[in-house]
Structure formats: structure tokens, C-alpha cells
Design a protein around this motif. Sequence first.
Motif, PDB file in Angstrom:
ATOM      1  N   HIS A  39       0.749  -1.148  -0.082  1.00 59.40           N
ATOM      2  CA  HIS A  39      -0.033  -0.098   0.072  1.00 59.40           C
ATOM      3  C   HIS A  39       0.834   1.353  -0.016  1.00 59.40           C
ATOM      4  O   HIS A  39       2.173   1.146  -0.041  1.00 59.40           O
ATOM      5  CB  HIS A  39      -0.795   0.052   1.076  1.00 59.40           C
ATOM      6  N   LEU A  40       0.375   2.514   0.080  1.00 59.43           N
ATOM      7  CA  LEU A  40       0.960   3.593  -0.092  1.00 59.43           C
ATOM      8  C   LEU A  40       2.020   3.907   1.156  1.00 59.43           C
ATOM      9  O   LEU A  40       2.868   4.789   1.006  1.00 59.43           O
ATOM     10  CB  LEU A  40       0.149   4.944  -0.057  1.00 59.43           C
ATOM     11  N   GLY A  41       1.863   3.406   2.315  1.00 55.13           N
ATOM     12  CA  GLY A  41       2.720   3.349   3.474  1.00 55.13           C
ATOM     13  C   GLY A  41       3.935   2.630   2.747  1.00 55.13           C
ATOM     14  O   GLY A  41       5.050   3.108   3.159  1.00 55.13           O
ATOM     15  N   HIS A  42       3.767   1.622   2.251  1.00 57.26           N
ATOM     16  CA  HIS A  42       5.220   0.960   1.862  1.00 57.26           C
ATOM     17  C   HIS A  42       5.738   1.431   0.836  1.00 57.26           C
ATOM     18  O   HIS A  42       7.262   1.661   0.694  1.00 57.26           O
ATOM     19  CB  HIS A  42       4.980  -0.682   1.343  1.00 57.26           C
ATOM     20  N   ALA A  43       4.916   2.096   0.018  1.00 57.69           N
ATOM     21  CA  ALA A  43       5.711   2.863  -1.200  1.00 57.69           C
ATOM     22  C   ALA A  43       6.482   3.939  -0.818  1.00 57.69           C
ATOM     23  O   ALA A  43       7.340   4.479  -1.144  1.00 57.69           O
ATOM     24  CB  ALA A  43       4.478   3.356  -2.359  1.00 57.69           C
ATOM     25  N   GLY A 260       8.990   9.148   8.140  1.00 58.92           N
ATOM     26  CA  GLY A 260       7.772   9.469   9.128  1.00 58.92           C
ATOM     27  C   GLY A 260       6.554   8.503   8.608  1.00 58.92           C
ATOM     28  O   GLY A 260       6.877   7.380   7.822  1.00 58.92           O
ATOM     29  N   LEU A 261       5.430   8.675   9.085  1.00 66.09           N
ATOM     30  CA  LEU A 261       4.264   7.717   8.814  1.00 66.09           C
ATOM     31  C   LEU A 261       3.268   8.406   7.976  1.00 66.09           C
ATOM     32  O   LEU A 261       2.996   9.737   8.083  1.00 66.09           O
ATOM     33  CB  LEU A 261       3.586   7.438  10.190  1.00 66.09           C
ATOM     34  N   LEU A 262       2.353   7.527   7.575  1.00 67.27           N
ATOM     35  CA  LEU A 262       1.410   7.905   6.466  1.00 67.27           C
ATOM     36  C   LEU A 262      -0.020   8.244   6.740  1.00 67.27           C
ATOM     37  O   LEU A 262      -0.333   7.161   7.524  1.00 67.27           O
ATOM     38  CB  LEU A 262       1.533   7.414   5.311  1.00 67.27           C
ATOM     39  N   THR A 263      -0.660   9.061   6.898  1.00 74.71           N
ATOM     40  CA  THR A 263      -2.074   9.147   7.157  1.00 74.71           C
ATOM     41  C   THR A 263      -2.600   9.417   5.843  1.00 74.71           C
ATOM     42  O   THR A 263      -2.467  10.283   5.265  1.00 74.71           O
ATOM     43  CB  THR A 263      -2.462  10.025   8.248  1.00 74.71           C
ATOM     44  N   LYS A 268      -5.133   6.944  10.154  1.00 76.77           N
ATOM     45  CA  LYS A 268      -4.251   6.019   9.782  1.00 76.77           C
ATOM     46  C   LYS A 268      -4.980   5.189   8.772  1.00 76.77           C
ATOM     47  O   LYS A 268      -6.069   4.954   8.947  1.00 76.77           O
ATOM     48  CB  LYS A 268      -4.130   5.252  10.990  1.00 76.77           C
ATOM     49  N   MET A 269      -4.078   4.450   7.751  1.00 75.05           N
ATOM     50  CA  MET A 269      -4.630   3.791   6.767  1.00 75.05           C
ATOM     51  C   MET A 269      -5.101   2.769   7.460  1.00 75.05           C
ATOM     52  O   MET A 269      -4.293   1.697   8.182  1.00 75.05           O
ATOM     53  CB  MET A 269      -3.591   3.441   5.718  1.00 75.05           C
ATOM     54  N   SER A 270      -6.597   2.170   7.187  1.00 71.45           N
ATOM     55  CA  SER A 270      -6.939   0.785   7.601  1.00 71.45           C
ATOM     56  C   SER A 270      -7.983   0.378   6.896  1.00 71.45           C
ATOM     57  O   SER A 270      -8.716   1.196   6.141  1.00 71.45           O
ATOM     58  CB  SER A 270      -7.401   1.017   9.112  1.00 71.45           C
ATOM     59  N   SER A 272     -10.716  -1.183   7.389  1.00 67.54           N
ATOM     60  CA  SER A 272     -11.950  -0.926   7.916  1.00 67.54           C
ATOM     61  C   SER A 272     -12.554   0.371   7.742  1.00 67.54           C
ATOM     62  O   SER A 272     -13.804   0.751   7.617  1.00 67.54           O
ATOM     63  CB  SER A 272     -12.310  -1.108   9.540  1.00 67.54           C
ATOM     64  N   LEU A 273     -11.565   1.639   7.609  1.00 69.61           N
ATOM     65  CA  LEU A 273     -11.863   2.820   7.324  1.00 69.61           C
ATOM     66  C   LEU A 273     -12.174   3.177   5.953  1.00 69.61           C
ATOM     67  O   LEU A 273     -12.564   4.232   5.513  1.00 69.61           O
ATOM     68  CB  LEU A 273     -11.043   3.832   8.063  1.00 69.61           C
ATOM     69  N   GLY A 274     -11.746   2.083   4.930  1.00 73.03           N
ATOM     70  CA  GLY A 274     -11.835   2.317   3.564  1.00 73.03           C
ATOM     71  C   GLY A 274     -10.912   3.338   2.976  1.00 73.03           C
ATOM     72  O   GLY A 274     -11.226   3.625   1.881  1.00 73.03           O
ATOM     73  N   ASN A 275      -9.682   3.579   3.816  1.00 67.13           N
ATOM     74  CA  ASN A 275      -8.896   4.604   3.234  1.00 67.13           C
ATOM     75  C   ASN A 275      -7.456   3.876   3.064  1.00 67.13           C
ATOM     76  O   ASN A 275      -6.469   4.426   2.856  1.00 67.13           O
ATOM     77  CB  ASN A 275      -8.623   5.793   3.904  1.00 67.13           C
ATOM     78  N   HIS A 276      -7.597   2.583   2.728  1.00 67.23           N
ATOM     79  CA  HIS A 276      -6.541   1.576   2.442  1.00 67.23           C
ATOM     80  C   HIS A 276      -6.182   1.757   0.930  1.00 67.23           C
ATOM     81  O   HIS A 276      -6.708   1.036   0.415  1.00 67.23           O
ATOM     82  CB  HIS A 276      -6.930   0.240   3.063  1.00 67.23           C
ATOM     83  N   ILE A 277      -4.905   2.554   0.669  1.00 65.54           N
ATOM     84  CA  ILE A 277      -4.735   2.478  -0.815  1.00 65.54           C
ATOM     85  C   ILE A 277      -3.647   1.985  -1.179  1.00 65.54           C
ATOM     86  O   ILE A 277      -2.623   2.090  -0.579  1.00 65.54           O
ATOM     87  CB  ILE A 277      -4.632   4.081  -1.193  1.00 65.54           C
ATOM     88  N   MET A 278      -3.947   0.743  -2.214  1.00 61.01           N
ATOM     89  CA  MET A 278      -2.780  -0.046  -2.602  1.00 61.01           C
ATOM     90  C   MET A 278      -2.215   0.744  -3.679  1.00 61.01           C
ATOM     91  O   MET A 278      -2.843   1.365  -4.484  1.00 61.01           O
ATOM     92  CB  MET A 278      -3.630  -1.463  -3.230  1.00 61.01           C
ATOM     93  N   ILE A 279      -1.141   0.271  -3.920  1.00 58.76           N
ATOM     94  CA  ILE A 279      -0.323   1.096  -4.977  1.00 58.76           C
ATOM     95  C   ILE A 279      -0.938   0.764  -6.464  1.00 58.76           C
ATOM     96  O   ILE A 279      -0.883   1.479  -7.126  1.00 58.76           O
ATOM     97  CB  ILE A 279       1.137   0.569  -5.212  1.00 58.76           C
ATOM     98  N   LYS A 280      -1.321  -0.350  -6.680  1.00 61.85           N
ATOM     99  CA  LYS A 280      -1.987  -0.616  -7.804  1.00 61.85           C
ATOM    100  C   LYS A 280      -3.372   0.092  -8.059  1.00 61.85           C
ATOM    101  O   LYS A 280      -3.646   0.347  -9.006  1.00 61.85           O
ATOM    102  CB  LYS A 280      -2.463  -2.347  -7.806  1.00 61.85           C
ATOM    103  N   ASP A 281      -4.018   0.315  -6.979  1.00 65.07           N
ATOM    104  CA  ASP A 281      -5.015   1.131  -7.058  1.00 65.07           C
ATOM    105  C   ASP A 281      -4.851   2.728  -7.314  1.00 65.07           C
ATOM    106  O   ASP A 281      -5.556   3.383  -8.227  1.00 65.07           O
ATOM    107  CB  ASP A 281      -6.084   1.292  -5.586  1.00 65.07           C
ATOM    108  N   PHE A 282      -3.793   3.017  -6.816  1.00 70.28           N
ATOM    109  CA  PHE A 282      -3.479   4.539  -7.195  1.00 70.28           C
ATOM    110  C   PHE A 282      -2.985   4.646  -8.577  1.00 70.28           C
ATOM    111  O   PHE A 282      -3.198   5.554  -9.469  1.00 70.28           O
ATOM    112  CB  PHE A 282      -2.168   4.832  -6.245  1.00 70.28           C
ATOM    113  N   ILE A 283      -2.061   3.621  -9.008  1.00 73.89           N
ATOM    114  CA  ILE A 283      -1.717   3.784 -10.483  1.00 73.89           C
ATOM    115  C   ILE A 283      -2.824   3.513 -11.516  1.00 73.89           C
ATOM    116  O   ILE A 283      -2.506   4.011 -12.707  1.00 73.89           O
ATOM    117  CB  ILE A 283      -0.698   2.468 -10.683  1.00 73.89           C
TER     118      ILE A 283
END
Length: 488
Positions: A39-43, A260-263, A268-270, A272-283
Motif C-alpha cells: 500500500h501507499l505506506g510501503h511505497a 515518517g508515517l503516512l495518514t 491512519k490507513m486501515s 475498516s476505514l476504507g482509506n487503505h490505498i494499494m499501489i495498484k489502485d493508485f496507479i
Amino acid sequence: MREIHLLNTLTGKKEKLETLEPNHVRMYACGVTVYDNCHLGHAMQAVYFDVIRSYFEYCGYRVTYVRNYTDVDDKIINRAQERGISPKQLVDAMIASSEEDMALIGVRPANHEPRVSESIPQIITMIQALVQKGYAYANAEGDVYYRVLKKSDYGKLSNRKIDELRVGTRDLVAGDKEFDMDFALWKHDETEGASWDSPWGRGRPGWHIECSAMAKMFLGATFDIHGGGRDLVFPHHENEIAQSEAANGCGYARYWMHSGLLTINKQKMSKSLGNHIMIKDFIARFPGEVLRLAYLQFHYTSNVDFSEQVFRQAARRLLYFYESLQDLDRLAADAPLQEKLVPGFDPRALVEAFHHEMSNDFGTVGAMRELLQGFRRANELRQGKKTPAKCFTAKAYVQTLRELFGVFGLLRMEPQAFISQLKLQILKEMNLAESEVNRLIQARNEARQNKDWAKADAVRQELLQLNIEVMDTPEGTRWTILWKDDEA
Ligand SMILES: [Zn+2]
């Protein structure tokens, strides 16, 4: 060699980088646990350390960069069981997916990308050394623990004292440990495909020991830089230090760098909050360079907050860079081989300004500001009458701008192809069809040909309502995209 200063978490100070070996940076960054897509945190961590590495190389250093894959973990075993496949099948698929993701965002592979499952003998050797020196002990179940109280400076990275840690973990179940804070080096386990024979019986390594062993395999006992996300400072990196120093009898990493950390929208990305963005979704929405630009507008040590506005602004800014580059390329194409620079225009000043920012703890925010200024300055060459000196100067600027943006992994595409792709993606984001934009531009052109200025202006206003701006340039009519919330 240029002096580079970096913030060392170990001392809390900005220090001058002095490599162990002249002109050679050896660095290790903790990689991902491969049980899911990135996800975007790893990226974010991957992009920051990719740029740090590139900047070292740009300064003339040789860099040996190691980033591991954690392919032995409870989460992997559980996920593989859920999916009815072996842990090996899962990790192979996830590593392939991660490589794909990194390529999409322009992160180069590290020089070494070891997997835990392929480093078991070295891990066992290190645990044996710790046991021999009295820094570790095995219990009756075949687990091996690190003896935290034996190391007097334990806690030095995260500035914790053992007594405080003891209070903080009072409610933890001690199990078969001598002390609550002792952590596992080896865990008894017999899971098929995820366990190995050892002097303590069948089992698998704990998380922290893997990085200590893999860093040593490729970088030696003592090396220059260890990086990772700030959430790894304690316990992961603290424990790596304790293990490596005790086992090797010497210092471990000399500089510790933490991103740093990403929000997302301050959360926080999670999942359950539906804000969990994977790299592939962003691309699927924007090119990878948009994401890189979005990260680099923050300093690597900052906590980054992403929102739609940040993405749009990054996309718009990147479009500006590419459009400027395309125009300057046209001017540069007519450059004579020998000519003087236009007085007051010297891209070498831009290089110096870039270094000034970057050599100060990788100040990408300031460096990005300088690059933006560089484009604004170079674009002034397009005004007025074209002269050989202007063409020559434009050529010097595009070479310099490409080189400096290259350190960020940006402006690597051919401008026309990139601009077309990005515009299409932005229009899609705006729910606009390209055919509709083309129809209006055609209508405006016809009105202009018929000298119907009122109509041409009305169509122009209509386009502006759609956030499309038409410009009549020496190279012909062009359009670009405005976004209402754009602050570029
Ligand atoms: Zn690690």
C-alpha cells in the motif's frame, strides 16, 4: 566528495556522514512482510530510501543497498491457510506483486534483496553466538530468547530505560521467559513449509534476528546506514542493535534514518476505514511519478498526510513540469553547438541550490522548490524573440533539469506521451470525456477562423467552467487542466 549531513536517530542530532569505507555507502532498510499487496505506506518508505540512495550516487558514492523480504511470519502462515495454499506459494506471489508495484513507482531493486527463508543458516549461527556469550537462552519448549537485562545499554536508540520498559509491560504474560522484555530469537514451530531444524529443535526465527543476520551477510558486522519507518524504532530496531552488538562484539549501524508515517485525511490507513490505498489502485488513477512527486513534497522524516487535494496538486504540478520541458525541448532543438549563456541564466546555480538543500538531510522540499524556480526561470527564455543564445541556454537548462529530476526519479518519460496519458487520466478524474474537450476546442478554432471573437470567447469561458484553459502559444493552440482546489 560533497559533505552530506543527516539526522541520526541514535544521537538525535544532524551529523556529517563519514562512511567506513571511502566513497562507499552501505545501507540497509527493512523491507515488507509479504502477506498482502503493498500500500501507499510501503511505497512511501521505498520511495524515500530510493531517492536517498540516488542522491548518494549522484554525489559520486558507490552504494550497496540491501532491502529484505520478511517471508516467514505468523501473518503469512495464517493468510496462506485461509487461501488454501502453501506459505511458499503465497510469498512467491506477493514478492512478484511487490516487484511489479516498485517498478510502477520507479523504485529500483536493491543490490541485495534477501529472504528470511534463504538466510536460516546465518540466523542460526548468530543465535548460537548469542547463546554462547550468555545473551540468549533456550527454554524447555525449544524457544530461544534474548536476555535483555544482560545488555547494559539496551534502549539507547529509542531512549528507553529498562525500568520504564518493565513498568510498561507489566501485564504481558511472561511465559517461559526470565524477564518480560526478553524477546524471541527462535520460536518452536512445526508448520510445514515454514519451519526448519535447529540446535533447539524444529522452529522458525523471530522477526528481529532476521534483519541482524541479513544485514551482516551483505554489509558486514558494522556498516553505515540503517533505515526504516519510524514505527520500527522500538522494538524492532532496538532489538536489532542489541542482538548484533552482542553477537558481533562491535558496533552495528552508525547512522539510523527513520521516515515518517503516512495518514490519509489525517487518519491512519486501515481497511475498516476504507482509506487503505494499494499501489495498484493508485496507479489505475495516476502515473507512478505523481505519487513520487506527492511524497517528495514532504521531508522524509515528516509525517505525511495525503488527501485528494495532495494527489491533484501533484498531478497538476507534474503536468506543468512536463509541459515546460516539452516547450524548452523545442527551443533547445535549435541550439547552436557553441554559444554564450544568456546573462543571468545559468543552470549551474540551480545545481548548487539543489545540492545545498539535498546535502542537508535530503531536503527534498527545498530542492523541489528550487526545481520549480528553475523551470520558471527557464520558461522566461521562451518569451520574446528566439535567439541562438536563448536556444543554447534552454538546452543547458533542460539537461540540468532532467539530471536533477532524475535523482528524484521524475521526468523520465518522453514528454508528449506522458502529457497525453496524464491529461486523459486527469480528465477521467474530472468525469470529462476527451472528445467533449476536443469538440469545444474545435468550435473555438472555427469561430476564430471566422473572426467571430465573441463566440470564440464564449467557448473559451465554457472550457474554463470545465477547468480547461486554452492558450494560444507560438507553437499553436494548446489546452491544459486547472483544478479548482489547485494551489500550484
Ligand atoms: Zn528489519
